[in-house]
Design an enzyme around this catalytic site. Structure first.
Site, PDB file in Angstrom:
ATOM      1  N   PRO A 508     120.215 -87.101  75.995  1.00 16.44           N
ATOM      2  CA  PRO A 508     120.210 -85.994  75.081  1.00 16.44           C
ATOM      3  C   PRO A 508     118.944 -85.270  74.801  1.00 16.44           C
ATOM      4  O   PRO A 508     117.945 -85.684  75.547  1.00 16.44           O
ATOM      5  CB  PRO A 508     120.256 -87.062  73.907  1.00 16.44           C
ATOM      6  CG  PRO A 508     119.419 -88.033  74.107  1.00 16.44           C
ATOM      7  CD  PRO A 508     119.580 -88.325  75.455  1.00 16.44           C
ATOM      8  N   GLU A 509     118.855 -84.324  74.363  1.00 18.05           N
ATOM      9  CA  GLU A 509     117.492 -83.260  74.279  1.00 18.05           C
ATOM     10  C   GLU A 509     116.602 -84.100  73.613  1.00 18.05           C
ATOM     11  O   GLU A 509     115.374 -83.703  73.945  1.00 18.05           O
ATOM     12  CB  GLU A 509     118.118 -81.965  73.528  1.00 18.05           C
ATOM     13  CG  GLU A 509     116.862 -80.954  73.102  1.00 18.05           C
ATOM     14  CD  GLU A 509     116.476 -80.149  74.823  1.00 18.05           C
ATOM     15  OE1 GLU A 509     115.456 -79.637  74.707  1.00 18.05           O
ATOM     16  OE2 GLU A 509     117.138 -80.541  75.589  1.00 18.05           O
ATOM     17  N   ALA A 510     116.588 -84.895  72.595  1.00 18.33           N
ATOM     18  CA  ALA A 510     115.703 -85.841  71.917  1.00 18.33           C
ATOM     19  C   ALA A 510     116.284 -86.932  71.389  1.00 18.33           C
ATOM     20  O   ALA A 510     117.552 -86.940  71.019  1.00 18.33           O
ATOM     21  CB  ALA A 510     115.320 -84.814  70.525  1.00 18.33           C
TER      22      ALA A 510
END
Length: 639
Positions: A508-510
């Site tokens: 995921p992005e973060a």
């Protein structure tokens, strides 16, 4: 027409000739150093303003950081006309909503030791600052006059002027090149790039996997060529071109960004057609080295600030700069102004002109003089006052590549830049003390620091740090070498877990470490994957330094996930939710997928003789720059 950051223009080499040969990369990155997302800064303009922008665009060189000309002095009054009686002890700017006010510098900070006395030094600095501000004011007023004059004209007159100025510029440029040739540039003997093409892997299974990665590159490239040739990026679902706010009026991002990947993969036909497009459409019909230097000269006005910290955005026609409107009260961003060092040092090498190196060394000087909270570097710095903005520290977006470039500046200098080395290891010590944490199950992560409080979140962008730590292990103090390798391995493991805990086996992005959650995204706007390279980058560095087979295994897991969930008939697309069993594509094939993700995968399954680290340093967009060997530099300077 959106604003374009200075970092994308110089966060990577200014074209293939940045290496003095066929290698090199595109001047295309993203705000915050490593393609970090941020507000676009785009504005809706009147038709006349759009025509005015087109007029400006035509008279720039190939790469221009083009943004709207301000229509009111009031818009820039707080930025361009800030003054201070003493730049070494400036009054702190009033804090914006949510910001922390910085206390004034202690007396004597940055004071001169040359014997002239603090008062004389302060007066000299103030006089120089006044001259700089007067020049900025004069340039600003001239640009406003030109804008007003143009806006009085009818649209047909503006169009006619555009065509006339374009023809005049092209004629002058052609004549100038013919007369000047490569005049003014030092003689640099051509040397065949060491390890630009490596040998075949000896293991047949590894060789087969590397061939698969090359096939992925061909699939991405062929579809871009078929559906979006000459445009910035590809929409692989829609099968058409894609232009994001990031690139503004620049075209051909994927072509320029992919040049060196095509070269090292020995995709000779594709490299040839890409090179021909660059020569024809980006007006690179002189030697690439000369064009890179010309571009660097055009960017120098960005440094015309009271502190020498450059603006993020530059209008090359007027020489007026400004910063992102969302960046902490008009601040410059650490990962932008801190990610120019490699490219500008190399420009001084190519051109023989020390001004490029002087500009980035001044950035160092300013940063060293500032008081750093807990030894950390906040993400925002006001270029007028020389004071920190918000006390937000991140090793991910907005801060990341600054730390990487401290280390790589030392490596690119053939380990002679001891100041950069010391700044890097001091920063790592502060990161380890204040940001590195372990979860309840033992996963190491790098938190973000906001005004003294930790946010237990780690971005995909931060995953590059595993590779950075191991890359710097060799130069660490003797008792710290093993610790730096351990840090790299632990960050690699955590980032692998962030992939492994999703349905798609893509990260995921973060991801967060709070509320009983570990290495998982808990917010919907953090669950997407846009073909990012940082985790693969760390696997590649860890493999090169340890040859532990698990890094190739983890890399191959990523290849299989990319093929299963991101590959489509028209190329490769990012996905909106890596935890979902249902594929929802974002319909964008990012240029950095070809320049970074696939390149790092290819290197992961190659022998170490391909772009060996003793001869090459990768900039933040994975474009290789040569190590400037100290013997050769000393010989060149003595001539």
């Amino acid at each position: 027409m959106p604003a374009v950051s200075l970092l994308p223009l110089f966060g990577s080499p200014a074209g293939p000739g940045a290496l003095g040969g066929p290698l090199g990369g595109g001047p295309l990155g993203g705000p915050g150093g490593r393609k970090a997302p941020g507000p676009s800064g785009a504005f809706r303009l009147t038709e006349k303003f759009v025509l005015l922008l087109v007029f400006s665009a035509f008279i720039t060189l190939c790469f221009g950081a083009i943004f709207f000309l301000p229509d009111s002095p009031k818009l820039l009054s707080g930025v361009f006309f800030h003054s201070s009686s003493n730049l070494q002890q400036p009054p702190p700017p009033p804090p914006a909503h949510g910001e922390h006010q910085r206390p004034p510098q202690p007396p004597g900070a940055g004071s001169s030791s040359s014997g002239y006395g603090a008062g004389a030094a302060a007066a000299a600095v103030a006089e120089e600052a006044a001259e700089n501000l007067a020049k900025i004011r004069e340039d600003h007023e001239r640009a406003l006059r030109e804008a007003k004059e143009t806006l009085q004209k009818l649209p047909d007159e503006i169009r006619r002027d555009i065509h006339q100025d374009k023809a005049k510029f092209l004629l002058q440029d052609k004549l100038g090149r013919r007369e000047a040739g490569a005049a003014g540039l030092p003689d640099l003997p051509f040397r065949k790039p060491v390890g630009a093409v490596g040998g075949e892997p000896t293991d047949p299974a590894i060789r087969k996997k590397r061939e698969k990665i090359k096939e992925m590159m061909k699939h991405a490239w062929d579809n871009y060529k078929h559906y979006a040739w000459g445009l910035n990026e590809l929409k692989p679902i829609s099968k058409q071109g894609h232009s994001s706010n990031l690139f503004g009026n620049i075209q051909g991002a994927t072509i320029v960004d992919a040049l060196d990947t095509l070269y090292i993969m020995e995709m000779k036909d594709e490299f040839k057609e890409a090179k021909e497009w660059v020569e024809k459409n980006l007006d690179f019909n002189v030697v690439f080295r000369k064009k890179a230097v010309e571009l660097g000269e055009k960017l120098l006005p960005a440094f015309n600030t009271p502190t020498g910290i450059p603006w993020a955005l530059l209008n090359i026609k007027s020489g007026i700069g400004r910063n992102w409107p969302w960046a902490s009260g008009g601040s410059s961003i650490l990962a932008e102004f801190g990610t120019l060092h490699l490219e500008f040092m190399h420009l001084s090498h190519l051109s023989g002109n020390p001004v490029f190196a002087e500009k980035v060394m001044n950035i160092r000087k300013v940063l060293k003089r500032l008081d750093k909270p807990e030894g950390l570097y906040p993400n925002y710095l006001n270029p007028s006052s020389g004071q920190w903005g918000q006390h937000h520290v991140s090793i991910g977006g907005l801060g990341d590549s600054f730390y990487e470039y401290l280390l790589k500046a030392w490596l690119m200098s053939d380990k002679t830049d001891e100041e950069g080395m010391q700044m890097y290891y001091d920063a790592v010590q502060s990161i380890e003390t204040h940001l590195l944490r372990k979860s309840s199950t033992g996963l190491m992560y790098i938190a973000e620091w906001k005004g003294g409080l930790l946010e237990h979140k780690m971005g995909h962008l931060t995953c590059f740090a595993g590779g950075m730590f191991v890359l710097g292990a060799d130069g660490a103090p003797v008792d710290k070498t093993g610790r730096h390798i351990e840090l790299g391995a632990e960050i690699a493991r955590t980032c692998h877990e962030s992939y492994d805990r999703t349905s798609m086996k893509l990260g995921p992005e973060a991801f967060r470490f709070d509320g009983g959650v570990e290495a998982i995204a808990t917010r919907q706007n953090e669950k997407y994957y846009i073909l990012r390279p940082e985790v693969i980058e760390t696997y590649m560095y860890m493999w090169r330094f340890t040859h532990d087979p698990k890094y190739r295994q983890w890399g191959w897991e990523a290849v299989e996930a990319l093929e299963k969930y991101c590959r489509v008939d028209g190329g490769y697309s990012g996905v909106r939710d890596v935890y979902s069993n249902r594929q929802t594509h974002d319909d964008v094939q990012q240029s950095f997928f070809l320049s970074e993700t696939l390149k790092y995968l290819y290197l992961l399954f190659s022998e170490d003789d391909l772009l060996p680290f003793e001869h090459w340093v990768f900039n933040t967009e994975a474009h290789p720059l040569p190590v400037l060997k100290k013997e050769e530099e000393e010989k060149r300077k003595s001539q």
